[in-house]
Design an enzyme around this catalytic site. Structure first.
Site, PDB file in Angstrom:
ATOM      1  N   ASP A 130       0.857  -1.181   0.000  1.00  0.00           N
ATOM      2  CA  ASP A 130       0.000   0.000   0.000  1.00  0.00           C
ATOM      3  C   ASP A 130       0.896   1.235   0.000  1.00  0.00           C
ATOM      4  O   ASP A 130       1.534   1.550   1.007  1.00  0.00           O
ATOM      5  CB  ASP A 130      -0.908   0.022   1.240  1.00  0.00           C
ATOM      6  CG  ASP A 130      -1.994  -1.062   1.200  1.00  0.00           C
ATOM      7  OD1 ASP A 130      -1.772  -2.093   0.530  1.00  0.00           O
ATOM      8  OD2 ASP A 130      -3.049  -0.875   1.825  1.00  0.00           O
ATOM      9  N   LYS A 193      -6.943   3.258  -3.425  1.00  0.00           N
ATOM     10  CA  LYS A 193      -7.362   3.241  -2.017  1.00  0.00           C
ATOM     11  C   LYS A 193      -7.552   4.679  -1.566  1.00  0.00           C
ATOM     12  O   LYS A 193      -6.791   5.564  -1.965  1.00  0.00           O
ATOM     13  CB  LYS A 193      -6.269   2.516  -1.212  1.00  0.00           C
ATOM     14  CG  LYS A 193      -6.414   2.560   0.292  1.00  0.00           C
ATOM     15  CD  LYS A 193      -5.338   1.690   0.956  1.00  0.00           C
ATOM     16  CE  LYS A 193      -5.279   1.929   2.455  1.00  0.00           C
ATOM     17  NZ  LYS A 193      -4.187   1.173   3.105  1.00  0.00           N
ATOM     18  N   LYS A 229     -10.303   0.076  -2.653  1.00  0.00           N
ATOM     19  CA  LYS A 229     -10.208  -0.141  -1.203  1.00  0.00           C
ATOM     20  C   LYS A 229     -10.504   1.144  -0.451  1.00  0.00           C
ATOM     21  O   LYS A 229      -9.648   2.012  -0.342  1.00  0.00           O
ATOM     22  CB  LYS A 229      -8.812  -0.654  -0.834  1.00  0.00           C
ATOM     23  CG  LYS A 229      -8.608  -0.820   0.687  1.00  0.00           C
ATOM     24  CD  LYS A 229      -7.255  -1.418   1.018  1.00  0.00           C
ATOM     25  CE  LYS A 229      -6.990  -1.380   2.527  1.00  0.00           C
ATOM     26  NZ  LYS A 229      -5.647  -1.865   2.890  1.00  0.00           N
TER      27      LYS A 229
END
Lengths: 293, 292
Positions: A130, A193, A229
């Site tokens: 991430d 995300k 996400k």
């Protein structure tokens, strides 16, 4: 790349409508089980310890001892220092290890340091990385730099899945969020995300809807499915169900798998377990019924 | 000439977490005057409203128990003041539905004020009565102190709807428990306005939560809610007592159910008693080595 305008009034009205759907009974149970299987069970605190990460891993594999038939979560998400430990704990369980990298959460370190960060977590065995984008450069209008850095991180990831954190709470406008989404997707993100969880507001439904639209348009253009996400701020089972409704109706059933949709959350797991236990036993639960990790 | 003003009837709602929300289900109960006119609608709480109230009470419990006894006493005394300030409103609301008229209602409101004042006083005194310095055969100081058990559910009877409600809330409240109270189903108006008393008395949000609704519907949920630690009720029929005790066994709730005739609620000797507090404390004993 074409710049897509965002009708903020429409996006907010549409997102608000998704939150009003009533999902009850068996549908709610199925939805909550699905949300659990899409969870990136997360701990990203300065005070994280090996014990906490171990407890989190146990919970990821079996979320609740009293309900052994529940699915395991999709992944645990930890700081780089705990990747090797989490990898050992989760070996063979099907739960993936995600790590934040690129000088999370600010990203304000030299690119060489950020890339070394990525290399370290990939070497330690992380299945998913991430990363945070360079918001400073993005807001200054320097999209080339942002795009370039994402490409370099993607190369460094080797086989690991790359989730690109836009930190929407710092991007000011829906247009910026849309542009950042398009840019991250073009640069090679496997997932986009919303947030680090360190900035408020984190994930909100209109923001996620704008990002889902970017994913949809990319899919219609190229046939390539990018994952989504939302992270931070989703703490109730009811909110999670609203998000699932929004994904289903914006992108379709194909996205309703842990391969294409994740929740980044720490306290959502316990609310899902609370509601599932409440449906299964008829009793409302107490806080001490579920572990904190 | 001034035109006659239109009346401004209140929309009665629940009192949860310091706010006045409508019921989640949108259901209401009609309240009839003694002459059978419909004079109000009040919320009919469901299991979800109960769960929200318990969550609010749980959230507020630590800070309320850790507040100084002096502060809890001040706040409860303030509740008494605000209740007294609304004497006329309570009197006429009670008289409109409860048999016995204005004179009975006025007496009930006065007794409710006195009850709050009494337990406001007990906040910094109960531990001296209930605590103990235990004689042990060894070189230790051995001390037992009472602490709040946690979230207490109150189920008020239909007799003396305000006085009984206050009498059941005050003892657990004064030691640091937070309260989820279900008011009288037959005479719910006093419960609704008591929320206004709490809201204007510096009672921290979530410390007192007030529901109106059907006892028969909510008692099973109260009994089985694992985050409720104690139950304080009065004058329940045997069937409801059994439901309570069966559910309470699940997480070992402390269940106290009084049986009191209407005039017994006015008996200060019986109702101002510190032993009414005792079921809502947990005794903590500490051993401390002394000497060599």
């Amino acid at each position: 790349m074409p710049i897509t305008a965002v009708d903020s009034v429409m996006v907010e009205a549409e997102a608000a409508a998704f939150a009003k759907r009533s999902v009850k009974g068996e549908a709610a149970t199925q939805g909550m089980r699905m949300a659990l299987s899409m969870l990136d069970l997360t701990t990203l605190e300065g005070k994280d310890s090996p014990q906490k990460v171990r407890a989190l891993c146990r919970k990821a594999v079996q979320p609740c001892g009293a309900m052994p038939d529940l699915p395991h979560v999709a992944a645990v998400c930890v700081y780089p220092a705990f990747v090797a430990l989490a990898k050992r704990e989760l070996d063979g369980t099907g739960v993936r290890v995600a790590s934040v990298a690129t000088a999370f959460p600010s990203g304000q370190y030299p690119l060489s340091v950020r890339l070394a960060d990525v290399r370290a977590v990939v070497d330690a065995g992380a299945d998913e990385v991430d990363m945070v984008i360079n918001r400073g450069a993005f807001l200054a209008g320097d999209r080339e730099t942002v795009s370039d850095e994402i490409r370099r991180v993607k190369e460094t990831c080797a086989g690991a899945h790359l989730k690109v954190i836009l930190e929407t709470g710092e991007l000011e406008t829906y247009e910026n969020i849309r542009r950042a989404s398009d840019l991250a997707i073009e640069a090679g993100a496997d997932f986009i995300k919303t947030s680090t969880g360190k900035i408020k507001p984190a994930a909100t439904m209109p923001v996620v809807l704008v990002m889902l639209h970017a994913i949809r348009d990319h899919y219609l253009r190229t046939g390539c499915m990018i994952g989504m996400k939302p992270a931070g701020g989703i703490s109730t089972a009811g909110a999670a169900l609203s998000y699932l409704v929004m994904v289903k109706e914006t992108l379709g059933d194909a996205w309703l798998t842990p391969d294409c949709f994740r929740f980044g959350a720490s306290s959502l797991a316990n609310d899902l377990l609370r509601q599932l236990a409440r449906q299964a036993t008829g009793s409302d639960t107490a806080k001490y019924d579920f572990s904190e990790a | 000439m001034m035109a006659e003003r239109l009346a401004v009837p209140k929309t009665f709602k629940l009192y949860i977490g310091g706010k006045f929300p409508r019921t989640k289900s949108g259901r209401t109960i009609r309240v009839a005057h003694r002459d059978e006119r419909i004079i109000a609608h009040v919320g009919r709480a469901s299991r979800d409203d109960l769960a929200a109230a318990v969550a609010a009470a749980r959230g507020a419990q630590g800070a309320w128990a850790n507040a100084t006894a002096y502060l809890r006493g001040q706040i409860m005394y303030r509740m008494a003041e605000m209740l007294d300030g609304k004497h006329e409103e309570f009197t006429s609301l009670l008289a409109s539905t409860v048999p016995g008229g204005i004179r009975r209602a006025r007496k009930e409101v006065g007794a409710a004020v006195d009850r709050l004042v009494c337990f406001a006083g007990w906040t910094d005194k109960f531990s001296h009565v209930l605590a103990g310095c235990n004689p042990v055969a060894g070189p230790y100081d051995n001390v037992t102190v009472p602490e709040a058990v946690g979230v207490t559910a109150v189920i008020a009877p239909d007799e003396e709807p305000l006085l009984a409600l206050v009498s059941l809330i005050a003892p657990p409240l004064c030691v640091g428990n937070t309260i989820v109270a279900l008011g009288s189903g037959a005479h719910p108006l006093a419960t609704c306005v008591f929320g206004e008393v709490c809201a204007t008395s510096d009672v921290p949000p979530g410390v007192v939560n007030l529901l109106t609704g059907m006892r028969s519907e909510l008692i099973p949920h109260i009994a089985h809610h694992r985050d409720i630690d104690a139950i304080h009720a009065a004058n329940l029929p045997k069937s409801q007592r059994q439901v309570l005790r069966a559910g309470a066994a699940e997480n070992i709730k402390r269940v106290t159910v009084h049986k009191l005739a209407a005039d017994a609620w006015y008996d200060d000797n019986a109702c101002h008693n510190p032993w009414l507090i005792e079921p809502f404390v947990e005794m903590k004993t500490t051993w401390r080595p002394v000497g060599a």
